[in-house]
Design a protein around this motif. Structure first.
Motif, PDB file in Angstrom:
ATOM      1  N   ILE A 262       0.862  -1.191   0.000  1.00  0.00           N
ATOM      2  CA  ILE A 262       0.000   0.000   0.000  1.00  0.00           C
ATOM      3  C   ILE A 262       0.893   1.234   0.000  1.00  0.00           C
ATOM      4  O   ILE A 262       1.812   1.337   0.825  1.00  0.00           O
ATOM      5  N   GLN A 263       0.655   2.170  -0.898  1.00  0.00           N
ATOM      6  CA  GLN A 263       1.456   3.378  -1.007  1.00  0.00           C
ATOM      7  C   GLN A 263       0.585   4.617  -0.802  1.00  0.00           C
ATOM      8  O   GLN A 263      -0.507   4.720  -1.362  1.00  0.00           O
ATOM      9  N   LYS A 264       1.086   5.549   0.001  1.00  0.00           N
ATOM     10  CA  LYS A 264       0.398   6.810   0.220  1.00  0.00           C
ATOM     11  C   LYS A 264       1.416   7.946   0.278  1.00  0.00           C
ATOM     12  O   LYS A 264       2.588   7.719   0.595  1.00  0.00           O
ATOM     13  N   THR A 265       0.952   9.150  -0.013  1.00  0.00           N
ATOM     14  CA  THR A 265       1.787  10.338   0.124  1.00  0.00           C
ATOM     15  C   THR A 265       1.162  11.257   1.169  1.00  0.00           C
ATOM     16  O   THR A 265       0.084  10.965   1.704  1.00  0.00           O
ATOM     17  N   LEU A 266       1.830  12.362   1.458  1.00  0.00           N
ATOM     18  CA  LEU A 266       1.354  13.235   2.538  1.00  0.00           C
ATOM     19  C   LEU A 266      -0.058  13.758   2.273  1.00  0.00           C
ATOM     20  O   LEU A 266      -0.852  13.911   3.211  1.00  0.00           O
ATOM     21  N   ASP A 267      -0.383  14.032   1.003  1.00  0.00           N
ATOM     22  CA  ASP A 267      -1.729  14.526   0.719  1.00  0.00           C
ATOM     23  C   ASP A 267      -2.771  13.409   0.749  1.00  0.00           C
ATOM     24  O   ASP A 267      -3.966  13.662   0.572  1.00  0.00           O
ATOM     25  N   GLN A 268      -2.323  12.190   0.976  1.00  0.00           N
ATOM     26  CA  GLN A 268      -3.234  11.047   1.134  1.00  0.00           C
ATOM     27  C   GLN A 268      -3.204  10.537   2.581  1.00  0.00           C
ATOM     28  O   GLN A 268      -3.449   9.367   2.841  1.00  0.00           O
ATOM     29  N   ASN A 269      -2.907  11.458   3.501  1.00  0.00           N
ATOM     30  CA  ASN A 269      -2.889  11.161   4.939  1.00  0.00           C
ATOM     31  C   ASN A 269      -1.801  10.160   5.351  1.00  0.00           C
ATOM     32  O   ASN A 269      -2.006   9.338   6.248  1.00  0.00           O
ATOM     33  N   ALA A 270      -0.644  10.269   4.688  1.00  0.00           N
ATOM     34  CA  ALA A 270       0.465   9.378   5.030  1.00  0.00           C
ATOM     35  C   ALA A 270       0.926   9.582   6.473  1.00  0.00           C
ATOM     36  O   ALA A 270       1.360   8.631   7.130  1.00  0.00           O
ATOM     37  N   THR A 271       0.836  10.810   6.988  1.00  0.00           N
ATOM     38  CA  THR A 271       1.267  11.055   8.370  1.00  0.00           C
ATOM     39  C   THR A 271       0.414  10.262   9.352  1.00  0.00           C
ATOM     40  O   THR A 271       0.938   9.648  10.298  1.00  0.00           O
ATOM     41  N   ASP A 272      -0.903  10.256   9.139  1.00  0.00           N
ATOM     42  CA  ASP A 272      -1.785   9.477  10.015  1.00  0.00           C
ATOM     43  C   ASP A 272      -1.457   7.993   9.922  1.00  0.00           C
ATOM     44  O   ASP A 272      -1.457   7.276  10.935  1.00  0.00           O
ATOM     45  N   THR A 301       0.410  16.025  -7.154  1.00  0.00           N
ATOM     46  CA  THR A 301      -0.644  17.042  -7.161  1.00  0.00           C
ATOM     47  C   THR A 301      -0.107  18.464  -7.284  1.00  0.00           C
ATOM     48  O   THR A 301      -0.801  19.345  -7.761  1.00  0.00           O
ATOM     49  N   GLU A 302       1.145  18.674  -6.828  1.00  0.00           N
ATOM     50  CA  GLU A 302       1.748  20.006  -6.909  1.00  0.00           C
ATOM     51  C   GLU A 302       3.024  19.918  -7.732  1.00  0.00           C
ATOM     52  O   GLU A 302       4.039  19.420  -7.264  1.00  0.00           O
ATOM     53  N   LYS A 303       2.960  20.395  -8.950  1.00  0.00           N
ATOM     54  CA  LYS A 303       4.073  20.276  -9.878  1.00  0.00           C
ATOM     55  C   LYS A 303       5.318  20.964  -9.327  1.00  0.00           C
ATOM     56  O   LYS A 303       5.251  22.086  -8.836  1.00  0.00           O
ATOM     57  N   GLY A 304       6.450  20.257  -9.373  1.00  0.00           N
ATOM     58  CA  GLY A 304       7.709  20.824  -8.928  1.00  0.00           C
ATOM     59  C   GLY A 304       7.940  20.749  -7.437  1.00  0.00           C
ATOM     60  O   GLY A 304       8.990  21.195  -6.952  1.00  0.00           O
ATOM     61  N   GLN A 305       6.981  20.185  -6.701  1.00  0.00           N
ATOM     62  CA  GLN A 305       7.108  20.095  -5.251  1.00  0.00           C
ATOM     63  C   GLN A 305       7.476  18.672  -4.824  1.00  0.00           C
ATOM     64  O   GLN A 305       7.155  17.709  -5.503  1.00  0.00           O
ATOM     65  N   GLN A 306       8.169  18.592  -3.687  1.00  0.00           N
ATOM     66  CA  GLN A 306       8.526  17.301  -3.122  1.00  0.00           C
ATOM     67  C   GLN A 306       7.564  16.920  -1.999  1.00  0.00           C
ATOM     68  O   GLN A 306       7.043  17.777  -1.293  1.00  0.00           O
TER      69      GLN A 306
END
Length: 537
Positions: A262-272, A301-306
């Motif tokens: 399962i893969q998630k990023t910060l905008d997909q609530n990875a911190t939780d 979702t945000e071009k050029g951002q990490q």
């Protein structure tokens, strides 16, 4: 995001000269080869064809033999000192003779099995040395009825898993994910894999061993005694002798196991997800191992951002319905669904974990391959004993993005690991530790500046993690060898120097290891830059 553990390590280390030296005239001539060959011939049977197992630098096959089991390209530059000889024994008596001849001629002996030593300590040195490479000693004898196996130290984990599978579809062995690891180094340092929460470490299932000691004797468990046997099941075999083979106890595995990613990023609530993972992964059903991979990644979702990518990669010793009953109740943040799960056999899960997770799992015979792409890399390790808060996780994400490409691998403990006393084997990191952390950075260029920058990055992230990991000592895992935590010159101050890294790897078990070392190898013949020292004389 692939599992990072299989990849070796890095660091342009300046090793300090070790105590035994060859004269420049010896090191500069073929007399080393001639004298060594004469000694081996005297100590072995006339029919052994000894010249076939000894390679000098002038031998056309020398470079190929040296690099075939060299996994970290950091230690294969033009300036890296090469061994005077490489000895590749084909039988146990060759190992005995090599030890005795190395002693007779004052040669510093390095011992290599699979070559995954993260800092290359098994095949590099700053003084004149030879390599004893045991890749030819690879026999495996599996007794499925008795649930045991004898495996020689030069065999790989892939070969071991395959030979077990040949004899039984309901047995396995708790050891590493990377199938080209050599049994000798992996098992003698602890041995950690996806069944660690169910069955503990590899060393928790070793029944007997065969070792060549400093006197050239072959000793089994009864002959060596319980102190030395204890030392070589987690304390690193190369400090005490040459491991020839281990007898292991197999463990039962179900006919069907389940894997998922399962893969998630910060905008997909990875911190939780990461926050909850810290409490669930070490305490859930022991049959469930959920590795967590954390890596800076480009935002979708945000071009050029990490952003930070968080992947949970898991093995469950059961079917998907049983697994979902656990995760739905204990870990809803994971969002695991039936379609995310793949039910396969245990041997197929071994292949899945080494990267065949795209629906095209090959035949088990693939595990017999010893091919491994060497790369430039560095690894470090830590232990987390208290969950990291959400605020601190968010701070850590910023630091990871700031640092660059360094990844973290969080491996959950708990389960069986919390039930075994810290003194049962030299490996001490059991109850009280929630997570074993591996820091990982790789690069593909020989440019020294690229390597220097990568090393700076991993050390910065290691520094940033200081508030969140074990203290006094800050613990480390021997199989994730890391010379940043200390080295020894093997001189008059070897005990003092060795204690610096020794207590980080072994905690309270270090002093017992020193006593065993002093008793069995008082003149410190078996040594490297992070070996167990002897007591000061």
């Amino acid at each position: 995001m692939k599992p990072l553990t299989c990849l070796p390590s890095l660091f342009a280390l300046l090793f300090i000269v070790v105590s035994h030296h060859l004269s420049p005239s010896w090191a500069a001539s073929d007399s080393v080869y001639d004298n060594f060959l004469q000694c081996l011939t005297r100590r072995t049977q006339p029919s052994d064809n000894i010249s076939d197992i000894v390679y000098s630098q002038s031998n056309s096959s020398f470079t190929n033999v040296l690099t075939s089991y060299l996994r970290n390209r950091r230690f294969n530059s033009s300036s890296t000192r090469k061994p005077l000889l490489i000895v590749t024994p084909k039988q146990e008596s060759h190992v005995q003779a090599t030890v005795l001849c190395s002693k007779d001629l004052g040669l510093h002996l390095k011992i290599r099995s699979g070559g995954h030593d993260y800092e290359g300590l098994s095949y590099i040195s700053d003084d004149a040395f030879i390599i004893l490479d045991i890749f030819n000693l690879r026999s495996i004898d599996v007794d499925a009825k008795e649930e045991t196996a004898w495996v020689q130290a030069g065999a790989t984990l892939g070969e071991l898993y395959y030979r077990i599978w040949e004899k039984s579809k309901v047995h396995g062995f708790p050891a590493g994910v990377c199938t080209t690891l050599g049994v000798g180094g992996h098992l003698s340092g602890g041995g950690y894999g996806t069944m660690v929460r169910k069955y503990g470490l590899s060393v928790d299932h070793i029944l007997d061993a065969r070792i060549v000691d400093v006197r050239g004797r072959i000793l089994d468990r009864k002959a060596m005694g319980e102190d030395l046997f204890w030392a070589i099941i987690g304390g690193g075999g190369a400090s005490f002798g040459v491991i020839l083979a281990y007898e292991i106890k197999l463990v039962p595995v179900p006919e069907t196991v389940t894997v998922f990613r399962i893969q998630k990023t910060l905008d997909q609530n990875a911190t939780d997800l990461v926050y909850k993972w810290q409490s669930v992964a070490p305490s859930t059903d022991p049959g469930l191992f959920m590795r967590l991979l954390l890596q800076p990644a480009a935002s979708k979702t945000e071009k050029g951002q990490q952003t930070i990518g968080a992947s949970v990669v898991a093995l469950f010793l059961g079917n998907s319905d049983q697994l979902l009953a656990i995760t739905d109740k204990e870990f809803p943040e994971l969002g695991l669904k039936k379609e995310n799960c793949t039910e396969i056999s245990w041997i197929e899960s071994v292949l899945w974990w080494i990267g065949f997770d795209n629906g095209t799992i090959p035949a088990p015979e693939t595990l017999l391959s010893r091919d491994y792409p060497a790369s430039f890399f560095k690894r470090k390790s830590d232990y987390i004993q208290t969950p990291i808060t959400k605020d601190n996780l968010e701070w850590l994400w910023k630091k990871m993005i700031e640092v660059g490409k360094v990844g973290l691998v969080f491996n959950p403990l708990g389960g069986r690991m919390s039930e075994i006393p810290a003194s049962a084997t030299p490996f001490p990191h059991r109850a009280g530790n929630l997570v074993k952390v591996q820091y990982s950075v790789n690069w593909n260029e020989e440019d020294p500046e690229v390597g220097k920058k990568s090393l700076e990055q991993i050390r910065r992230l290691y520094s940033y993690m200081t508030p969140f990991v074990s203290k006094n000592p800050r613990r480390a895992f021997l199989n994730y060898r890391d010379i940043d935590i200390g080295t020894t010159t093997n001189g008059n101050n070897s005990y003092k120097e060795g204690r610096v890294y020794g207590v980080k790897y072994f905690n309270d078990n270090f002093e017992r290891l020193v006593k065993v070392k002093t008793a069995v190898d008082p003149n410190n013949f078996f040594r490297n830059e992070q070996s167990i020292p002897t007591l000061p004389k």
